[in-house]
Design a protein around this motif. Structure first.
Motif, PDB file in Angstrom:
ATOM      1  N   ASN A 109       0.847  -1.356   0.306  1.00 40.87           N
ATOM      2  CA  ASN A 109       0.458   0.038   0.169  1.00 40.87           C
ATOM      3  C   ASN A 109       1.429   1.127  -0.126  1.00 40.87           C
ATOM      4  N   TYR A 155      -8.342  -1.087   3.056  1.00 41.55           N
ATOM      5  CA  TYR A 155      -8.304  -0.468   1.681  1.00 41.55           C
ATOM      6  C   TYR A 155      -8.697  -1.825   0.320  1.00 41.55           C
ATOM      7  N   ARG A 156     -10.328  -1.758   1.627  1.00 37.77           N
ATOM      8  CA  ARG A 156     -10.942  -2.724   0.598  1.00 37.77           C
ATOM      9  C   ARG A 156     -12.222  -1.550   0.744  1.00 37.77           C
ATOM     10  N   LEU A 214     -11.440  -7.492  -7.991  1.00 39.26           N
ATOM     11  CA  LEU A 214     -10.171  -6.172  -5.802  1.00 39.26           C
ATOM     12  C   LEU A 214      -9.570  -5.066  -6.598  1.00 39.26           C
ATOM     13  N   GLU A 215      -8.555  -5.682  -7.146  1.00 42.13           N
ATOM     14  CA  GLU A 215      -7.480  -4.169  -7.658  1.00 42.13           C
ATOM     15  C   GLU A 215      -7.745  -3.249  -8.332  1.00 42.13           C
ATOM     16  N   TYR A 260      -9.725 -13.969   1.489  1.00 45.15           N
ATOM     17  CA  TYR A 260      -8.555 -13.786   0.678  1.00 45.15           C
ATOM     18  C   TYR A 260      -7.922 -15.145  -0.225  1.00 45.15           C
ATOM     19  N   GLN A 312     -17.283  -8.249  -0.423  1.00 40.46           N
ATOM     20  CA  GLN A 312     -15.413  -9.353  -0.756  1.00 40.46           C
ATOM     21  C   GLN A 312     -15.625 -10.189  -2.138  1.00 40.46           C
ATOM     22  N   HIS A 328      -2.004  -5.384   1.910  1.00 40.59           N
ATOM     23  CA  HIS A 328      -2.864  -4.408   2.435  1.00 40.59           C
ATOM     24  C   HIS A 328      -4.598  -5.392   2.493  1.00 40.59           C
ATOM     25  N   TYR A 329      -4.523  -5.901   1.410  1.00 35.39           N
ATOM     26  CA  TYR A 329      -6.222  -6.125   0.872  1.00 35.39           C
ATOM     27  C   TYR A 329      -6.636  -7.890   2.368  1.00 35.39           C
ATOM     28  N   ASN A 358      -9.958  -1.173  -6.022  1.00 35.40           N
ATOM     29  CA  ASN A 358      -9.530  -0.334  -5.301  1.00 35.40           C
ATOM     30  C   ASN A 358      -8.622  -0.122  -5.546  1.00 35.40           C
TER      31      ASN A 358
END
Length: 478
Positions: A103, A192-193, A215-216, A324, A208, A186-187, A219
């Motif tokens: 991050n 960070y989400r 995800l990327e 995750y 989620q 960080h995820y 965020n």
């Protein structure tokens, strides 16, 4: 057995509160490695001795672009190069470095995305968008031009490379069914989400993401917008301070969340001409919605992180790891490998609290070995027993062990450097532990130097905190 990779995370090079950043009496970045960094490199050198050189994996937040200027970060990175790859001396690592952005240094990945897009244009192609994520397995395809340009300042390092992967990188062996996946961490943190949580809030659905791409995509811009290069924001970047310090107080976390909401609303107004006071429905304004969503994401995440200072993992953190590994990572591994590995090890950092353990994760046959690297900065003015640092070792047959370097010396004493496994029988842990014992005198010197540096830094922080408190009292009296 050979140590194939050594994983380091959260070095925060360039940050003044990093134990590795070397500054002079004028608080400027000095030439050469700090005493802590030089001693650490020497300990590794003596432990590895004549063994084949391992690969250095920097697992995010190695460069503190989030809170430090590019120039300071660049000079401090060269301190690291000088320690591990001394001119005319014994080099600790192979010259092929792998960098997995986190991050504080997400901007490094953004630069790689841009370079990849431009390369496609130059080759005559026009991609639909930037490449969001890289494959987990296989050699990383992107090169980090920033770090390679810095290494070029050391002519004896000609030919050295830095490859970048994001947000995961790993190694898999189809014959043994083993795999190691590395992610900065960080995820695993709801902070960070935030935009995924906002989407779930607006749609009243699942917050989620199912895939790493989603995800990327959701965020990554948020991380780059707010977190990744505040160090170049002048005085306002310096005033941001450490996020973890902010989390120490509920009031500070509330103020921090409020500042995030103001920045988002202001950006929408100045860049897109959107009035944050515009009404959406039932009298609710866009500004109201932004503040509520930030409180549900950043504010709640800060509260949860603050509650975790006395332990390395709580129930919420375990749930996040399970999601995750069990959802976006599992989906990507199935795409790349055809099936999930029989035996998975997961290495991450971000929390600055080193540990190793095993967790049951849905979908995996065996418990997952989980290893946290800790970090090289002091997050609080007071010392915390769970805060510390490890280097994670990965063998050529994908066993994983933790080289526990230190924890904050809350009782005035430092525990010796040692090797620890996740609990299962490990040839790597046994052999690496014996090698560390043979280099015990060098690691004892390292522990002494780190202890001295931690105490000095803690004393400085307490003095600064008292000075600020006295200043506040004087202003109140006036």
């Amino acid at each position: 057995m050979t140590i194939a990779q050594i994983v380091l995370s959260d070095l925060h090079l360039g940050a003044r509160d990093s134990l590795l950043t070397h500054v002079n009496d004028s608080d400027e970045i000095a030439d050469g490695p700090s005493e802590v960094l030089a001693s650490f490199a020497n300990g590794l050198r003596e432990t590895l001795r004549e063994r084949p050189k391992p690969q250095l994996v920097l697992l995010g937040d190695a460069l503190d672009l989030g809170l430090s200027p590019f120039g300071d970060v660049s000079k401090s990175f060269l301190q690291l190069i000088d320690a591990f790859f001394p001119e005319g001396g014994h080099e600790v690592f192979r010259r092929e470095i792998v960098y997995i952005a986190g991050n504080h240094d997400h901007h490094i990945w953004r630069m790689a995305q841009d370079h990849g897009f431009i390369a496609s244009l130059q080759a005559g192609d026009i991609p639909g968008d930037l490449e969001y994520v890289t494959s987990i397995t296989g050699p990383p395809a992107h090169r980090c031009r920033l770090m390679e340009s810095l290494i070029a300042h050391r002519p004896h390092m000609a030919g050295a490379t830095v490859s970048i992967a994001y947000p995961n990188w790993g190694v898999a062996d189809g014959n043994t069914g083993r795999a190691v996946v590395m992610h900065h961490g960080h995820y695993l943190d709801g902070m960070y989400r935030a935009l995924s949580s906002l989407r779930g809030f607006l749609e009243n659905g699942e917050a989620q993401p199912e895939t790493m791409q989603q995800l990327e995509a959701e965020n990554g811009p948020w991380i780059d917008f707010l977190w990744s290069d505040l160090g170049s924001a002048g005085e306002i970047g310096g005033e941001a301070g450490s996020l973890y310090a902010t989390m120490l107080s509920a009031g500070a976390s509330h103020d921090f969340a409020e500042s995030i909401a103001r920045r988002i609303a202001g950006g929408l107004n100045s860049k897109l001409g959107i009035n944050p006071k515009m009404q959406l429905k039932y009298g609710i304004t866009l500004d109201n919605l932004i503040r509520a969503s930030v409180d549900l994401t950043a504010g709640r995440a800060a509260e949860r992180q603050r509650d975790g200072y006395g332990h390395v993992l709580g129930e919420a953190e375990i749930e996040d790891i399970g999601w995750y590994l069990g959802t976006p990572v599992a989906n990507q591994l199935r795409e790349e490998l055809g099936e999930l590995p029989r035996e998975l090890s997961f290495v991450f950092g971000h929390t600055h609290k080193p540990f190793q353990d095993e967790l049951m994760v849905e979908g995996y046959t065996l418990p997952v070995g989980v290893f946290n690297t800790g970090g090289w900065v002091l997050d609080e003015p007071t010392l915390m027993p769970v805060q510390g640092c490890s280097a994670v070792l990965v063998s050529d047959d994908l066993e994983v062990a933790s080289l526990r370097l230190f924890n904050d010396p809350t009782d005035g004493a430092m525990s010796p450097v040692r090797v620890e496994g996740s609990g299962r029988v490990s040839r790597l842990a046994d052999e690496a532990g014996a090698a560390v014992e043979r280099a015990a005198s060098h690691w004892a010197d390292f522990s002494h130097i780190v202890h001295k540096r931690i105490v000095e830094e803690a004393d400085k922080r307490v003095r600064r905190m008292l000075d600020k408190s006295n200043e506040a009292h004087r202003e109140a009296a006036e």
